[in-house]
Design a protein around this motif. Sequence first.
Motif, PDB file in Angstrom:
ATOM      1  N   THR A   1       0.783  -1.238   0.000  1.00 40.68           N
ATOM      2  CA  THR A   1       0.000   0.000   0.000  1.00 40.68           C
ATOM      3  C   THR A   1       0.815   1.289   0.000  1.00 40.68           C
ATOM      4  O   THR A   1       0.283   2.337  -0.372  1.00 40.68           O
ATOM      5  N   ALA A   2       2.081   1.251   0.395  1.00 35.78           N
ATOM      6  CA  ALA A   2       2.867   2.498   0.449  1.00 35.78           C
ATOM      7  C   ALA A   2       2.938   3.193  -0.913  1.00 35.78           C
ATOM      8  O   ALA A   2       2.705   4.413  -1.002  1.00 35.78           O
ATOM      9  N   PRO A   3       3.243   2.494  -2.007  1.00 31.58           N
ATOM     10  CA  PRO A   3       3.263   3.195  -3.294  1.00 31.58           C
ATOM     11  C   PRO A   3       1.870   3.628  -3.756  1.00 31.58           C
ATOM     12  O   PRO A   3       1.750   4.593  -4.517  1.00 31.58           O
ATOM     13  N   ILE A   4       0.827   2.947  -3.282  1.00 26.98           N
ATOM     14  CA  ILE A   4      -0.529   3.366  -3.645  1.00 26.98           C
ATOM     15  C   ILE A   4      -0.865   4.685  -2.963  1.00 26.98           C
ATOM     16  O   ILE A   4      -1.418   5.609  -3.587  1.00 26.98           O
ATOM     17  N   ALA A   5      -0.554   4.795  -1.664  1.00 28.83           N
ATOM     18  CA  ALA A   5      -0.774   6.061  -0.962  1.00 28.83           C
ATOM     19  C   ALA A   5      -0.005   7.193  -1.650  1.00 28.83           C
ATOM     20  O   ALA A   5      -0.528   8.301  -1.822  1.00 28.83           O
ATOM     21  N   LYS A   6       1.215   6.910  -2.053  1.00 26.01           N
ATOM     22  CA  LYS A   6       2.019   7.922  -2.747  1.00 26.01           C
ATOM     23  C   LYS A   6       1.373   8.328  -4.061  1.00 26.01           C
ATOM     24  O   LYS A   6       1.332   9.512  -4.411  1.00 26.01           O
ATOM     25  N   ALA A   7       0.835   7.361  -4.795  1.00 23.23           N
ATOM     26  CA  ALA A   7       0.169   7.657  -6.063  1.00 23.23           C
ATOM     27  C   ALA A   7      -1.055   8.539  -5.864  1.00 23.23           C
ATOM     28  O   ALA A   7      -1.401   9.351  -6.734  1.00 23.23           O
ATOM     29  N   PHE A   8      -1.712   8.398  -4.728  1.00 23.91           N
ATOM     30  CA  PHE A   8      -2.863   9.248  -4.406  1.00 23.91           C
ATOM     31  C   PHE A   8      -2.439  10.600  -3.835  1.00 23.91           C
ATOM     32  O   PHE A   8      -3.285  11.459  -3.594  1.00 23.91           O
ATOM     33  N   GLY A   9      -1.164  10.767  -3.559  1.00 28.33           N
ATOM     34  CA  GLY A   9      -0.687  12.017  -2.980  1.00 28.33           C
ATOM     35  C   GLY A   9      -0.952  12.139  -1.500  1.00 28.33           C
ATOM     36  O   GLY A   9      -1.013  13.249  -0.968  1.00 28.33           O
ATOM     37  N   ILE A  10      -1.066  10.998  -0.803  1.00 25.97           N
ATOM     38  CA  ILE A  10      -1.367  10.990   0.627  1.00 25.97           C
ATOM     39  C   ILE A  10      -0.105  10.659   1.409  1.00 25.97           C
ATOM     40  O   ILE A  10       0.514   9.608   1.209  1.00 25.97           O
ATOM     41  N   GLU A  11       0.270  11.548   2.307  1.00 26.46           N
ATOM     42  CA  GLU A  11       1.502  11.387   3.076  1.00 26.46           C
ATOM     43  C   GLU A  11       1.377  10.330   4.157  1.00 26.46           C
ATOM     44  O   GLU A  11       2.330   9.575   4.420  1.00 26.46           O
ATOM     45  N   HIS A  12       0.218  10.270   4.810  1.00 30.28           N
ATOM     46  CA  HIS A  12       0.075   9.436   6.005  1.00 30.28           C
ATOM     47  C   HIS A  12      -0.623   8.120   5.674  1.00 30.28           C
ATOM     48  O   HIS A  12      -1.731   8.109   5.129  1.00 30.28           O
ATOM     49  N   LEU A  13       0.038   7.031   6.032  1.00 27.66           N
ATOM     50  CA  LEU A  13      -0.490   5.694   5.781  1.00 27.66           C
ATOM     51  C   LEU A  13      -0.393   4.870   7.055  1.00 27.66           C
ATOM     52  O   LEU A  13       0.686   4.747   7.649  1.00 27.66           O
ATOM     53  N   ILE A  14      -1.519   4.315   7.478  1.00 21.29           N
ATOM     54  CA  ILE A  14      -1.577   3.393   8.611  1.00 21.29           C
ATOM     55  C   ILE A  14      -1.899   2.022   8.026  1.00 21.29           C
ATOM     56  O   ILE A  14      -2.997   1.798   7.507  1.00 21.29           O
ATOM     57  N   ALA A  15      -0.918   1.114   8.082  1.00 21.10           N
ATOM     58  CA  ALA A  15      -1.057  -0.188   7.437  1.00 21.10           C
ATOM     59  C   ALA A  15      -0.306  -1.234   8.243  1.00 21.10           C
ATOM     60  O   ALA A  15       0.550  -0.900   9.074  1.00 21.10           O
ATOM     61  N   ALA A  16      -0.607  -2.497   7.987  1.00 21.83           N
ATOM     62  CA  ALA A  16       0.084  -3.587   8.666  1.00 21.83           C
ATOM     63  C   ALA A  16       1.558  -3.568   8.289  1.00 21.83           C
ATOM     64  O   ALA A  16       1.904  -3.533   7.108  1.00 21.83           O
ATOM     65  N   MET A  17       2.425  -3.603   9.291  1.00 24.19           N
ATOM     66  CA  MET A  17       3.852  -3.432   9.058  1.00 24.19           C
ATOM     67  C   MET A  17       4.591  -4.771   9.033  1.00 24.19           C
ATOM     68  O   MET A  17       4.491  -5.551   9.977  1.00 24.19           O
ATOM     69  N   PRO A  18       5.335  -5.036   7.972  1.00 25.98           N
ATOM     70  CA  PRO A  18       6.171  -6.235   7.959  1.00 25.98           C
ATOM     71  C   PRO A  18       7.401  -6.038   8.835  1.00 25.98           C
ATOM     72  O   PRO A  18       7.931  -4.935   8.941  1.00 25.98           O
ATOM     73  N   GLU A  19       7.833  -7.110   9.469  1.00 29.40           N
ATOM     74  CA  GLU A  19       9.104  -7.065  10.182  1.00 29.40           C
ATOM     75  C   GLU A  19      10.226  -7.048   9.141  1.00 29.40           C
ATOM     76  O   GLU A  19      10.209  -7.831   8.187  1.00 29.40           O
ATOM     77  N   ILE A  20      11.185  -6.161   9.339  1.00 28.91           N
ATOM     78  CA  ILE A  20      12.321  -6.045   8.425  1.00 28.91           C
ATOM     79  C   ILE A  20      13.607  -6.186   9.228  1.00 28.91           C
ATOM     80  O   ILE A  20      13.805  -5.473  10.214  1.00 28.91           O
ATOM     81  N   VAL A  21      14.464  -7.095   8.828  1.00 28.57           N
ATOM     82  CA  VAL A  21      15.751  -7.324   9.478  1.00 28.57           C
ATOM     83  C   VAL A  21      16.836  -7.280   8.408  1.00 28.57           C
ATOM     84  O   VAL A  21      16.743  -7.981   7.392  1.00 28.57           O
TER      85      VAL A  21
END
Length: 222
Positions: A118-138
Amino acid sequence: MNLALFDLDHTLLPIDSDYEWGQFLCRVGAVDAAEFARRNDAFFAQYQAATLDPVEYLEFALGTLAAFEPERLAALQQQFMTEVIEPAIRPAARALLQKHLDAGDLVAIVTATNHFVTAPIAKAFGIEHLIAAMPEIVDGRITGRLHGTPTQGQGKIAHTKAWLEGMGKTLEHFDAVYFYSDSHNDLPLLSIVTHPVATNPNAALTTHATAQGWPLLHLFND
């Protein structure tokens, strides 16, 4: 200032980005199509029936992401945006978002779908703030595990409040709080905002919204 919150799938988009990501992976041969489609279809049916275990589903989806090198994931993500998401973005959805942005409202997308999709989708809509399920990244790689708790149902309330607290705000800080959603799965958050809007609502939400006198908005009837 007002706050405007938006669900994503079937609300701002006429498709389910999470489901379509799985379909895309099958189509381009990135996963075993038969097995992935079987599991993805089963989870999607559970979601529609409000019986989905969100952690189980998210770790299925994130486990798929973990199988790819970051560079390959980035390429797939861009291809997905170009082939699937960008053609699905409708002017009516952009106009609704822009109305709130032009009014000076604080605008956020609140979605149960994972942040990678969803992060690139929010960006495509021009929306700065995104609340979404976060993957663990290591070490720069998605592990396949969920970081924190799901952003679904009651989880949307908890994550939205935590996001606001990070800015020194609460829901009560705003003159009006809007939440646009298509699904009865979002009734917890819809029920605590000042301006719930049933947007492209499914049958269950249509019934509830009509009984409550909530407005019904149909963005994709053209």
